[in-house]
Design a protein around this motif. Sequence first.
Motif, short mmCIF file in Angstrom:
data_model
loop_
_atom_site.label_atom_id
_atom_site.label_comp_id
_atom_site.label_asym_id
_atom_site.label_seq_id
_atom_site.Cartn_x
_atom_site.Cartn_y
_atom_site.Cartn_z
N UNK A 12 46.13 -66.51 55.27
CA UNK A 12 45.61 -65.88 54.06
C UNK A 12 46.08 -66.59 52.80
N UNK A 13 47.20 -67.28 52.85
CA UNK A 13 47.66 -68.02 51.67
C UNK A 13 46.67 -69.11 51.30
N UNK A 14 46.11 -69.78 52.29
CA UNK A 14 45.12 -70.82 52.01
C UNK A 14 43.86 -70.21 51.40
N UNK A 15 43.46 -69.05 51.88
CA UNK A 15 42.30 -68.36 51.34
C UNK A 15 42.55 -67.95 49.89
N UNK A 16 43.71 -67.37 49.63
CA UNK A 16 44.07 -66.97 48.27
C UNK A 16 44.10 -68.20 47.36
N UNK A 17 44.67 -69.30 47.85
CA UNK A 17 44.74 -70.53 47.05
C UNK A 17 43.34 -71.03 46.70
N UNK A 18 42.43 -70.95 47.64
CA UNK A 18 41.06 -71.41 47.39
C UNK A 18 40.37 -70.51 46.36
N UNK A 19 40.57 -69.21 46.45
CA UNK A 19 39.99 -68.28 45.49
C UNK A 19 40.54 -68.56 44.09
N UNK A 20 41.84 -68.77 44.01
CA UNK A 20 42.46 -69.07 42.71
C UNK A 20 41.96 -70.40 42.17
N UNK A 21 41.87 -71.39 43.02
CA UNK A 21 41.37 -72.71 42.59
C UNK A 21 39.96 -72.60 42.03
N UNK A 22 39.10 -71.88 42.74
CA UNK A 22 37.73 -71.71 42.27
C UNK A 22 37.69 -70.94 40.95
N UNK A 23 38.55 -69.93 40.84
CA UNK A 23 38.63 -69.17 39.59
C UNK A 23 39.10 -70.03 38.43
N UNK A 24 40.05 -70.92 38.70
CA UNK A 24 40.53 -71.83 37.66
C UNK A 24 39.42 -72.80 37.25
N UNK A 25 38.71 -73.33 38.22
CA UNK A 25 37.62 -74.26 37.91
C UNK A 25 36.52 -73.59 37.10
N UNK A 26 36.28 -72.31 37.37
CA UNK A 26 35.24 -71.56 36.66
C UNK A 26 35.73 -71.05 35.30
#
Length: 84
Positions: A12-26
């Motif tokens: 789940x840490x990888x999933x959370x990291x991906x969500x945060x990364x996408x949120x940062x990019x957006x």
Amino acid sequence: MNQGAEYRGGGSQSLIAEIIRLGQEAGEIRQDISAKLLVKQIDILRSVVVMDWLNDPSSLELRKEIAKLVDLFLDGALIKEGSQ
């Protein structure tokens, strides 16, 4: 500008990291704090909720508490205009 967008944790840490990364990019999640640090902080908070639940499963509904935690983490505790 993603500081530490990659997270080498698993599950789940990888999933959370991906969500945060996408949120940062957006532009929806601040970029002045690394994704790695944000993942670490939310994981610490999540661990506390899970430990409380493990100590007494009848004391809370885990899914609801995790949802509240994510809302608090992402939105903060400040009252926003139009909400109360």
